[in-house]
Enzyme design. Structure first.
Site, PDB file in Angstrom:
ATOM      1  N   PRO A 131      66.709  13.473  26.886  1.00 57.64           N
ATOM      2  CA  PRO A 131      66.066  13.195  25.604  1.00 57.64           C
ATOM      3  C   PRO A 131      66.977  13.404  24.402  1.00 57.64           C
ATOM      4  CG  PRO A 131      65.238  15.235  26.562  1.00 57.64           C
ATOM      5  CD  PRO A 131      66.048  14.549  27.626  1.00 57.64           C
ATOM      6  N   ASN A 132      66.793  12.503  23.454  1.00 58.31           N
ATOM      7  CA  ASN A 132      67.476  12.521  22.149  1.00 58.31           C
ATOM      8  C   ASN A 132      68.952  12.141  22.223  1.00 58.31           C
ATOM      9  OD1 ASN A 132      65.171  13.339  20.598  1.00 58.31           O
ATOM     10  ND2 ASN A 132      65.356  15.326  21.606  1.00 58.31           N
ATOM     11  N   ARG A 179      72.554  11.747  15.230  1.00 57.76           N
ATOM     12  CA  ARG A 179      71.880  13.028  15.360  1.00 57.76           C
ATOM     13  C   ARG A 179      72.850  14.186  15.115  1.00 57.76           C
ATOM     14  NH1 ARG A 179      70.604  15.589  21.255  1.00 57.76           N
ATOM     15  NH2 ARG A 179      69.348  17.329  20.525  1.00 57.76           N
ATOM     16  N   TYR A 185      77.083  17.214  17.398  1.00 54.64           N
ATOM     17  CA  TYR A 185      77.239  16.307  18.538  1.00 54.64           C
ATOM     18  C   TYR A 185      78.315  15.235  18.347  1.00 54.64           C
ATOM     19  CZ  TYR A 185      72.968  18.571  20.059  1.00 54.64           C
ATOM     20  OH  TYR A 185      72.061  19.515  20.452  1.00 54.64           O
ATOM     21  N   ASN A 196      73.560  15.218  31.765  1.00 55.24           N
ATOM     22  CA  ASN A 196      73.297  15.915  30.511  1.00 55.24           C
ATOM     23  C   ASN A 196      71.808  15.748  30.256  1.00 55.24           C
ATOM     24  OD1 ASN A 196      72.958  16.958  27.991  1.00 55.24           O
ATOM     25  ND2 ASN A 196      74.616  15.818  27.031  1.00 55.24           N
ATOM     26  N   ALA A 241      67.487  18.763  26.138  1.00 54.93           N
ATOM     27  CA  ALA A 241      66.637  19.956  26.085  1.00 54.93           C
ATOM     28  C   ALA A 241      65.946  20.252  27.420  1.00 54.93           C
ATOM     29  CB  ALA A 241      65.599  19.802  24.974  1.00 54.93           C
ATOM     30  N   HIS A 254      66.964  23.225  29.635  1.00 57.62           N
ATOM     31  CA  HIS A 254      66.501  24.599  29.418  1.00 57.62           C
ATOM     32  C   HIS A 254      65.040  24.804  29.822  1.00 57.62           C
ATOM     33  CE1 HIS A 254      70.159  24.334  27.127  1.00 57.62           C
ATOM     34  NE2 HIS A 254      69.614  23.498  26.269  1.00 57.62           N
ATOM     35  N   ASP A 279      64.291  20.960  40.664  1.00 55.05           N
ATOM     36  CA  ASP A 279      63.834  20.710  42.039  1.00 55.05           C
ATOM     37  C   ASP A 279      64.316  19.350  42.537  1.00 55.05           C
ATOM     38  OD1 ASP A 279      62.594  23.153  42.113  1.00 55.05           O
ATOM     39  OD2 ASP A 279      60.542  22.380  41.994  1.00 55.05           O
ATOM     40  N   GLU A 309      76.957  19.273  35.552  1.00 55.74           N
ATOM     41  CA  GLU A 309      76.205  19.361  34.296  1.00 55.74           C
ATOM     42  C   GLU A 309      77.190  19.247  33.126  1.00 55.74           C
ATOM     43  OE1 GLU A 309      74.220  23.105  34.021  1.00 55.74           O
ATOM     44  OE2 GLU A 309      73.403  22.683  32.020  1.00 55.74           O
ATOM     45  N   HIS A 313      77.411  19.169  28.725  1.00 62.47           N
ATOM     46  CA  HIS A 313      76.824  19.246  27.378  1.00 62.47           C
ATOM     47  C   HIS A 313      77.925  18.977  26.371  1.00 62.47           C
ATOM     48  CE1 HIS A 313      73.107  20.786  28.914  1.00 62.47           C
ATOM     49  NE2 HIS A 313      73.819  21.584  29.691  1.00 62.47           N
ATOM     50  N   LEU A 314      77.591  18.185  25.370  1.00 61.35           N
ATOM     51  CA  LEU A 314      78.558  17.903  24.305  1.00 61.35           C
ATOM     52  C   LEU A 314      78.874  19.169  23.530  1.00 61.35           C
ATOM     53  CD1 LEU A 314      76.629  14.739  23.380  1.00 61.35           C
ATOM     54  CD2 LEU A 314      79.059  14.666  23.948  1.00 61.35           C
ATOM     55  N   SER A 315      77.851  19.938  23.210  1.00 60.47           N
ATOM     56  CA  SER A 315      78.029  21.163  22.417  1.00 60.47           C
ATOM     57  C   SER A 315      78.226  22.360  23.341  1.00 60.47           C
ATOM     58  CB  SER A 315      76.792  21.380  21.534  1.00 60.47           C
ATOM     59  OG  SER A 315      75.656  21.626  22.341  1.00 60.47           O
ATOM     60  N   ARG A 370      75.217  28.807  20.691  1.00 62.92           N
ATOM     61  CA  ARG A 370      74.115  28.369  19.842  1.00 62.92           C
ATOM     62  C   ARG A 370      72.917  29.306  20.011  1.00 62.92           C
ATOM     63  NH1 ARG A 370      73.344  22.108  20.725  1.00 62.92           N
ATOM     64  NH2 ARG A 370      72.072  22.436  18.853  1.00 62.92           N
ATOM     65  N   ARG A 382      69.174  28.205  24.464  1.00 62.00           N
ATOM     66  CA  ARG A 382      70.017  27.185  25.110  1.00 62.00           C
ATOM     67  C   ARG A 382      70.903  27.779  26.200  1.00 62.00           C
ATOM     68  NH1 ARG A 382      69.237  22.615  21.834  1.00 62.00           N
ATOM     69  NH2 ARG A 382      68.810  23.271  19.706  1.00 62.00           N
TER      70      ARG A 382
HETATM   71  C1  DQA Z   1      72.868  19.115  24.695  1.00 59.15           C
HETATM   72  C2  DQA Z   1      72.553  20.590  24.413  1.00 59.15           C
HETATM   73  C3  DQA Z   1      71.051  20.833  24.515  1.00 59.15           C
HETATM   74  O1  DQA Z   1      70.764  22.196  24.235  1.00 59.15           O
HETATM   75  C4  DQA Z   1      70.303  19.964  23.522  1.00 59.15           C
HETATM   76  O2  DQA Z   1      68.913  20.142  23.667  1.00 59.15           O
HETATM   77  C5  DQA Z   1      70.680  18.533  23.618  1.00 59.15           C
HETATM   78  C6  DQA Z   1      72.096  18.185  23.790  1.00 59.15           C
HETATM   79  C7  DQA Z   1      74.391  18.820  24.484  1.00 59.15           C
HETATM   80  O3  DQA Z   1      74.849  17.798  24.988  1.00 59.15           O
HETATM   81  O4  DQA Z   1      75.075  19.583  23.809  1.00 59.15           O
HETATM   82  O5  DQA Z   1      69.858  17.646  23.474  1.00 59.15           O
HETATM   83  O6  DQA Z   1      72.556  18.834  26.034  1.00 59.15           O
END
Ligand code: DQA
Length: 160
Positions: free
Chosen positions: A13-14, A21, A26, A77, A80, A83, A90, A101, A103-105, A110, A114
């Site tokens: 998501p997002n 964003r 990001y 990735n 959210a 978390h 599962d 896994e 994550h960009l950040s 943070r 997270r």
């Molecule tokens: C994220 C980190 C997550 O905590 C956040 O909810 C995201 C982006 C990242 O790529 O840094 O949506 O997965």
């Protein structure tokens, strides 16, 4: 020529809003940029990369289920859902494919919420804080693990 190992790159998501964003967190690359890079890097590494993004937990779960038998590995990735989603955790365990896994950040720098990842519990490794490069590094690690035939001298484990 032998079939190339297939890797599914899943974004949650997002992540469709990348580029617009919170760019200070990001970065400026869009999801289309990130996906195009993944496909290009995959091609050099001898992988067949498919990219998908969804804002819906159930859809991500279904795609992970479908990956079993159809793909050889995953880059995830989960945004959210990382978390919160026991269902995704599962599904990753059930599909029994190596997953990395991404994550960009840097999720450890943070908010406290997270720091916990349901995905990490089902992943072979995790890369965070390196921006879009994290996807490339994950693909390189998977190419080495899957024994892909790379055109890239810089590939991990390459003898070229
Ligand atoms: C994220 C980190 C997550 O905590 C956040 O909810 C995201 C982006 C990242 O790529 O840094 O949506 O997965």
């Amino acid at each position: 020529m032998a079939e190339r190992p297939r890797v599914l790159v899943l974004n949650g998501p997002n992540l469709n809003l990348l580029g617009k964003r919170e760019p200070e967190i990001y970065g400026s690359a869009t999801l289309a940029d990130v996906e195009a890079d993944c496909i290009a890097v995959g091609d050099r590494l001898g992988l067949e990369v498919t990219c998908r993004q969804s804002n819906h937990e159930g859809e991500l779960v279904t795609w992970v289920q479908e990956a079993r038998g159809a793909q050889q590995a995953l880059v995830v990735n989960a945004g959210a859902y990382t978390h919160t989603s026991l269902a995704l955790h599962d599904a990753l365990r059930a599909c029994a494919l190596p997953a990395i896994e991404v994550h960009l950040s840097n999720i450890h720098q943070r908010e406290d919420f997270r720091r916990h990842s349901y995905v990490a519990l089902a992943a072979v490794g995790m890369i965070c804080g390196l921006g879009p490069l994290g996807y490339e590094l994950a693909l390189r690690a998977l190419a080495a693990r899957l024994g892909a035939v790379s055109k890239d001298k810089e590939a991990i484990g390459s003898k070229a």
